[in-house]
Design a protein around this motif. Structure first.
Motif, PDB file in Angstrom:
ATOM      1  N   ILE A 150      74.760   6.689  -9.938  1.00 62.81           N
ATOM      2  CA  ILE A 150      73.719   5.670  -9.861  1.00 62.81           C
ATOM      3  C   ILE A 150      72.804   5.731 -11.080  1.00 62.81           C
ATOM      4  O   ILE A 150      72.325   4.703 -11.572  1.00 62.81           O
ATOM      5  N   ALA A 151      72.604   6.934 -11.614  1.00 61.06           N
ATOM      6  CA  ALA A 151      71.810   7.076 -12.831  1.00 61.06           C
ATOM      7  C   ALA A 151      72.511   6.403 -14.016  1.00 61.06           C
ATOM      8  O   ALA A 151      71.878   5.714 -14.830  1.00 61.06           O
ATOM      9  N   GLY A 152      73.831   6.590 -14.112  1.00 56.58           N
ATOM     10  CA  GLY A 152      74.587   5.950 -15.187  1.00 56.58           C
ATOM     11  C   GLY A 152      74.605   4.443 -15.046  1.00 56.58           C
ATOM     12  O   GLY A 152      74.465   3.711 -16.033  1.00 56.58           O
ATOM     13  N   LEU A 153      74.768   3.959 -13.826  1.00 55.81           N
ATOM     14  CA  LEU A 153      74.745   2.523 -13.565  1.00 55.81           C
ATOM     15  C   LEU A 153      73.437   1.910 -14.048  1.00 55.81           C
ATOM     16  O   LEU A 153      73.428   0.887 -14.743  1.00 55.81           O
ATOM     17  N   TRP A 154      72.324   2.538 -13.720  1.00 57.89           N
ATOM     18  CA  TRP A 154      71.006   2.029 -14.109  1.00 57.89           C
ATOM     19  C   TRP A 154      70.815   2.095 -15.619  1.00 57.89           C
ATOM     20  O   TRP A 154      70.253   1.172 -16.232  1.00 57.89           O
ATOM     21  N   LYS A 155      71.306   3.168 -16.242  1.00 58.04           N
ATOM     22  CA  LYS A 155      71.177   3.282 -17.701  1.00 58.04           C
ATOM     23  C   LYS A 155      71.910   2.140 -18.394  1.00 58.04           C
ATOM     24  O   LYS A 155      71.403   1.545 -19.353  1.00 58.04           O
ATOM     25  N   GLY A 156      73.103   1.802 -17.927  1.00 56.30           N
ATOM     26  CA  GLY A 156      73.845   0.705 -18.520  1.00 56.30           C
ATOM     27  C   GLY A 156      73.121  -0.616 -18.404  1.00 56.30           C
ATOM     28  O   GLY A 156      73.083  -1.425 -19.344  1.00 56.30           O
ATOM     29  N   LEU A 157      72.529  -0.860 -17.250  1.00 63.01           N
ATOM     30  CA  LEU A 157      71.786  -2.100 -17.041  1.00 63.01           C
ATOM     31  C   LEU A 157      70.569  -2.161 -17.954  1.00 63.01           C
ATOM     32  O   LEU A 157      70.264  -3.208 -18.547  1.00 63.01           O
ATOM     33  N   LYS A 158      69.862  -1.038 -18.089  1.00 66.99           N
ATOM     34  CA  LYS A 158      68.686  -1.019 -18.966  1.00 66.99           C
ATOM     35  C   LYS A 158      69.075  -1.210 -20.433  1.00 66.99           C
ATOM     36  O   LYS A 158      68.357  -1.867 -21.196  1.00 66.99           O
ATOM     37  N   ASP A 159      70.211  -0.642 -20.823  1.00 64.35           N
ATOM     38  CA  ASP A 159      70.695  -0.846 -22.193  1.00 64.35           C
ATOM     39  C   ASP A 159      70.929  -2.326 -22.468  1.00 64.35           C
ATOM     40  O   ASP A 159      70.528  -2.853 -23.516  1.00 64.35           O
ATOM     41  N   LEU A 160      71.608  -3.001 -21.545  1.00 63.44           N
ATOM     42  CA  LEU A 160      71.897  -4.423 -21.730  1.00 63.44           C
ATOM     43  C   LEU A 160      70.617  -5.250 -21.786  1.00 63.44           C
ATOM     44  O   LEU A 160      70.511  -6.212 -22.558  1.00 63.44           O
ATOM     45  N   HIS A 161      69.645  -4.895 -20.976  1.00 60.12           N
ATOM     46  CA  HIS A 161      68.371  -5.611 -20.991  1.00 60.12           C
ATOM     47  C   HIS A 161      67.636  -5.364 -22.305  1.00 60.12           C
ATOM     48  O   HIS A 161      67.033  -6.288 -22.885  1.00 60.12           O
ATOM     49  N   ALA A 162      67.709  -4.136 -22.801  1.00 61.51           N
ATOM     50  CA  ALA A 162      67.007  -3.788 -24.043  1.00 61.51           C
ATOM     51  C   ALA A 162      67.559  -4.532 -25.253  1.00 61.51           C
ATOM     52  O   ALA A 162      66.811  -4.839 -26.191  1.00 61.51           O
ATOM     53  N   ILE A 163      68.853  -4.834 -25.249  1.00 60.59           N
ATOM     54  CA  ILE A 163      69.431  -5.539 -26.401  1.00 60.59           C
ATOM     55  C   ILE A 163      69.532  -7.049 -26.148  1.00 60.59           C
ATOM     56  O   ILE A 163      70.097  -7.775 -26.970  1.00 60.59           O
ATOM     57  N   GLY A 164      68.998  -7.500 -25.027  1.00 62.60           N
ATOM     58  CA  GLY A 164      68.921  -8.931 -24.773  1.00 62.60           C
ATOM     59  C   GLY A 164      70.165  -9.570 -24.206  1.00 62.60           C
ATOM     60  O   GLY A 164      70.269 -10.806 -24.187  1.00 62.60           O
ATOM     61  N   PHE A 165      71.117  -8.782 -23.705  1.00 66.35           N
ATOM     62  CA  PHE A 165      72.336  -9.365 -23.119  1.00 66.35           C
ATOM     63  C   PHE A 165      72.072  -9.914 -21.715  1.00 66.35           C
ATOM     64  O   PHE A 165      72.779 -10.816 -21.260  1.00 66.35           O
ATOM     65  N   ILE A 166      71.118  -9.353 -21.003  1.00 67.81           N
ATOM     66  CA  ILE A 166      70.724  -9.876 -19.695  1.00 67.81           C
ATOM     67  C   ILE A 166      69.213 -10.072 -19.697  1.00 67.81           C
ATOM     68  O   ILE A 166      68.476  -9.371 -20.399  1.00 67.81           O
ATOM     69  N   ASP A 167      68.751 -11.050 -18.903  1.00 68.03           N
ATOM     70  CA  ASP A 167      67.325 -11.396 -18.951  1.00 68.03           C
ATOM     71  C   ASP A 167      66.505 -10.770 -17.839  1.00 68.03           C
ATOM     72  O   ASP A 167      65.283 -10.931 -17.793  1.00 68.03           O
ATOM     73  N   ARG A 168      67.146 -10.085 -16.920  1.00 68.30           N
ATOM     74  CA  ARG A 168      66.425  -9.369 -15.865  1.00 68.30           C
ATOM     75  C   ARG A 168      67.304  -8.243 -15.346  1.00 68.30           C
ATOM     76  O   ARG A 168      68.484  -8.144 -15.714  1.00 68.30           O
ATOM     77  N   LEU A 169      66.730  -7.398 -14.520  1.00 69.97           N
ATOM     78  CA  LEU A 169      67.455  -6.257 -13.969  1.00 69.97           C
ATOM     79  C   LEU A 169      67.636  -6.438 -12.461  1.00 69.97           C
ATOM     80  O   LEU A 169      66.711  -6.879 -11.769  1.00 69.97           O
TER      81      LEU A 169
END
Length: 413
Positions: free
Chosen positions: A243-262
């Protein structure tokens, strides 16, 4: 690693150079790998990603802590299917539901993502031997990925590990040590052996790179959804690393602008072993629990990645749900009969949690959910038979067949 800045302790904030054999902080805290998001944004776009033909976890190299010269590992890890399951969504009362079947990885579990990363980093470190402790899936994934790369493995498993997983280990040529004790005792013995002989450490709560491999499941989900973020992602939780890895991946995508929310995370644990969920629900520090569940892969009474896992649930404003063994087995049967997806008990615990939250009215028609199935049912056939029953067994006789159909209540023309 031009896109990686350093490793940072989640407890005290101390930073470390990202050497291949990086482990934990001197204070005992596990490290988080920190990236240069500005540099990544300059060279990594949705368009460049879409143009890539490689369908493995290595398609996301800009977001992974490996050297540019490090070759992909031999087995095809990642890019597991994401199915939209409209019939099951309707049955549960959800708006939309997707099932990510990570049991289709080479050794049949999500743990292949972490083990592929371990093999890549062991190669960078010049190591010839990798070791870990595991309740089963991490062990078999390491043994298989290491065997394909020509590396030797030493694997420590509790003696309760299902025979299907031990059979994988032996087939892959691992040296297997079956420990008569709990997962905590198994972990401590593996740690002592690794320290004594200097083997490369694949234990996910010690090696910070392994969550970076696991996070690729989040990267895939978002790409497969064309970057449209669901309301929730549900996953089974044991040690806390996944679950920690899952969340890290989502935060990475948000940080580089690939997704607009979490999205919000759903942490699903077995009711007989739920120390992390219990900590969230009570607001108290986590305390050890007995490992009282048939879902062996998440039967972790002393979670080694508690800090990152609890952070992921809290940061995502996530939900916790604890399910009984009976509810887990019902979810195993439900997924098979509505989706054709065969998950092991720990693998379907996320789906069991989604079902329970729907029954409680927490989730409903307005919600979109992804449920990750983390391991294949062939890992534990004994419990699959327990969930679904034995076949009809008769002599080759039509009369006996008709009688059996009648006894089963099977309607015939």
């Amino acid at each position: 690693m031009k896109n990686v800045l350093y490793g940072k302790c989640v407890k005290c904030g101390k930073t470390y150079p990202t050497t291949p054999d990086l482990t934990t902080c001197t204070c005992g805290g596990i490290l988080d790998i920190v990236y240069d998001y500005d540099a990544i944004r300059r060279e990594f776009t949705k368009e460049t990603l879409a143009a890539r033909s490689e369908r493995t976890m290595w398609r996301y190299r800009e977001l992974l802590p490996v050297e540019e010269t490090t070759a992909p590992t031999p087995l095809r890890v990642g890019w597991s299917p994401l199915y939209e399951e409209s019939r099951l969504a309707e049955q549960l009362g959800l708006g939309r539901l997707w099932v990510k079947d990570d049991g289709q990885n080479p050794t049949a579990s999500l743990k292949d993502r972490a083990s592929a990363m371990a093999v890549a980093k062991a190669r960078e470190a010049g190591a010839q031997v990798i070791a870990c402790s595991s309740t089963g899936n991490a062990a078999s994934s390491l043994a298989g990925n290491a065997a394909a790369a020509g590396l030797e493995t030493f694997i420590f498993v509790p003696s309760r590990a299902p025979k299907g997983k031990v059979a994988q280990l032996m087939t892959f040529g691992a040296t297997v040590i079956s420990v008569e004790g709990s997962y905590e005792e198994t972990f401590e013995l593996s740690k002592a052996a690794i320290d004594r002989w200097g083997w490369y450490n694949r234990n996910a709560a010690i090696n910070p790179y392994l969550s970076e491999g696991k996070k690729t499941v989040a990267l895939e989900i978002m790409e497969q959804l064309n970057w449209q973020v669901p309301d929730y992602i549900a996953i089974s939780v044991g040690d806390g690393c996944t679950i920690a890895g899952l969340w890290k991946g989502l935060k990475d995508l948000h940080a580089i602008g690939f997704i607009d929310r979490l999205p919000r995370l759903i942490s699903a644990q077995a009711a007989g072993c739920c120390p992390l969920n219990r900590a969230i629900e009570t607001g108290e520090p986590w305390h050890p629990m007995e490992e009282n569940t048939l879902a062996d892969s998440i039967a972790v009474g002393v979670p080694r990645n508690a800090d990152k896992a609890l952070m992921a649930i809290r940061e995502s404003n996530g939900l916790t749900v604890n399910v009984s063994d009976e509810e887990i087995l019902e979810a195993q049967k439900l997924l098979g009969r509505t989706c054709g997806v065969f998950g092991e008990p720990a693998g379907v615990t996320g789906t069991a949690g989604v079902k329970k939250l729907c029954q409680q009215g927490v989730l409903g028609k307005e919600d979109t959910v992804v449920s990750v199935v983390t391991g294949n049912g062939l890992k534990d056939v004994a419990n699959a038979i327990r969930a679904c029953g034995e076949p009809i067994t008769i002599p080759s006789d039509m009369g006996r067949l008709l009688e059996a159909f009648h006894q089963k209540g099977i309607p015939l023309e």
